[in-house]
Motif scaffolding. Structure first.
Motif, PDB file in Angstrom:
ATOM      1  N   GLN A  90      -3.680   6.887   2.956  1.00  0.00           N
ATOM      2  CA  GLN A  90      -4.036   8.247   2.549  1.00  0.00           C
ATOM      3  C   GLN A  90      -4.987   8.941   3.513  1.00  0.00           C
ATOM      4  OE1 GLN A  90      -5.820   7.854  -1.320  1.00  0.00           O
ATOM      5  NE2 GLN A  90      -7.828   7.397  -0.496  1.00  0.00           N
ATOM      6  N   PHE A  91      -5.679   8.181   4.356  1.00  0.00           N
ATOM      7  CA  PHE A  91      -6.613   8.775   5.307  1.00  0.00           C
ATOM      8  C   PHE A  91      -6.061   8.820   6.721  1.00  0.00           C
ATOM      9  CE2 PHE A  91      -9.360   6.838   1.982  1.00  0.00           C
ATOM     10  CZ  PHE A  91      -9.831   8.019   1.434  1.00  0.00           C
ATOM     11  N   THR A 134      -2.623  -2.576   1.015  1.00  0.00           N
ATOM     12  CA  THR A 134      -3.340  -1.716   0.078  1.00  0.00           C
ATOM     13  C   THR A 134      -2.838  -1.981  -1.330  1.00  0.00           C
ATOM     14  OG1 THR A 134      -3.459  -0.033   1.808  1.00  0.00           O
ATOM     15  CG2 THR A 134      -3.883   0.708  -0.429  1.00  0.00           C
ATOM     16  N   ASN A 136      -3.827  -0.801  -5.769  1.00  0.00           N
ATOM     17  CA  ASN A 136      -4.668  -0.178  -6.791  1.00  0.00           C
ATOM     18  C   ASN A 136      -4.860  -1.186  -7.900  1.00  0.00           C
ATOM     19  OD1 ASN A 136      -4.678   2.219  -5.427  1.00  0.00           O
ATOM     20  ND2 ASN A 136      -3.357   3.314  -6.853  1.00  0.00           N
ATOM     21  N   GLU A 155     -13.298  -2.258  -1.793  1.00  0.00           N
ATOM     22  CA  GLU A 155     -13.094  -0.902  -2.273  1.00  0.00           C
ATOM     23  C   GLU A 155     -13.165   0.069  -1.102  1.00  0.00           C
ATOM     24  OE1 GLU A 155     -15.549   1.983  -5.191  1.00  0.00           O
ATOM     25  OE2 GLU A 155     -14.987   0.021  -6.026  1.00  0.00           O
ATOM     26  N   ARG A 156     -12.215   0.991  -1.060  1.00  0.00           N
ATOM     27  CA  ARG A 156     -12.153   1.961   0.017  1.00  0.00           C
ATOM     28  C   ARG A 156     -12.349   3.380  -0.486  1.00  0.00           C
ATOM     29  NH1 ARG A 156      -7.414   3.328   3.957  1.00  0.00           N
ATOM     30  NH2 ARG A 156      -8.576   4.452   5.530  1.00  0.00           N
ATOM     31  N   SER A 157     -11.862   3.627  -1.673  1.00  0.00           N
ATOM     32  CA  SER A 157     -12.057   4.939  -2.278  1.00  0.00           C
ATOM     33  C   SER A 157     -12.137   4.742  -3.779  1.00  0.00           C
ATOM     34  CB  SER A 157     -10.914   5.901  -1.917  1.00  0.00           C
ATOM     35  OG  SER A 157      -9.706   5.465  -2.503  1.00  0.00           O
ATOM     36  N   THR A 158     -12.598   5.744  -4.447  1.00  0.00           N
ATOM     37  CA  THR A 158     -12.694   5.688  -5.897  1.00  0.00           C
ATOM     38  C   THR A 158     -11.950   6.890  -6.464  1.00  0.00           C
ATOM     39  OG1 THR A 158     -14.857   4.631  -5.736  1.00  0.00           O
ATOM     40  CG2 THR A 158     -14.298   5.631  -7.856  1.00  0.00           C
TER      41      THR A 158
END
Length: 165
Positions: A90-91, A134, A136, A155-158
């Motif tokens: 996503q980045f 990756t 979730n 954890e990479r994003s929340t």
């Protein structure tokens, strides 16, 4: 089709066939229920069938560039699921392996099976030339989160959510 060797004696990880679909969808149902809070679980009859239908449709057309594997025990009983796909980060937008589903039947949990499936997921990524994996995990699914963290995931994003009434 990717071939993965499962490292636990007597167990086999094989490519899923059409007859495995009901087992897979039941594993998805259980996994989702472990990953949502009590309020959502109590109302899952309102949304669960939609999620499983969309999943089933996505699998038919292989819209997600994915492969589904079924874990069998020495008696050839289905005991787990590994569903792998390729997505875009996503980045960075780089291609990444995506662990779409990992499920181990309750009667064989705590025996290193989940850890071994994660190893197979990593091998799947390597075989596809991918440099990352990756996934979730539901914030309430602490057991799964612990397994993933012990396997080196961080954890990479929340994702934040607000329920609107």
């Amino acid at each position: 089709m990717t071939e993965l060797r499962f490292p636990k004696d007597g167990y086999e990880l094989r490519t899923a066939v059409d007859e495995d679909r009901p087992f897979f969808l039941e594993c998805m149902r259980e996994s989702i229920l472990l990953s949502v809070d009590t309020a959502e679980r109590d109302h899952s009859d309102l949304w669960m069938d939609d999620i499983l239908s969309v999943t089933s449709i996505a699998m038919e057309g292989n819209m997600m560039r994915s492969e589904l594997f079924i874990l069998e025990d020495p008696d050839k009983e289905r005991k787990g699921v590994l569903w792998m796909g390729i997505s875009r980060d996503q980045f960075t937008c780089e291609e990444t392996g995506y662990l779409l589903e990992l499920f181990v039947s309750a009667d064989i949990r705590g025996k290193g099976i989940g850890k071994a499936l994660i190893g197979c997921a990593e091998e799947w990524c390597r075989q596809h030339g991918l440099l990352s994996l990756t996934l979730n995990v539901g914030s309430v699914n602490t057991a799964a989160r612990d397994i993933y963290e012990h396997a080196g995931f961080g954890e990479r994003s929340t994702v934040l959510r607000k329920r609107l009434r």
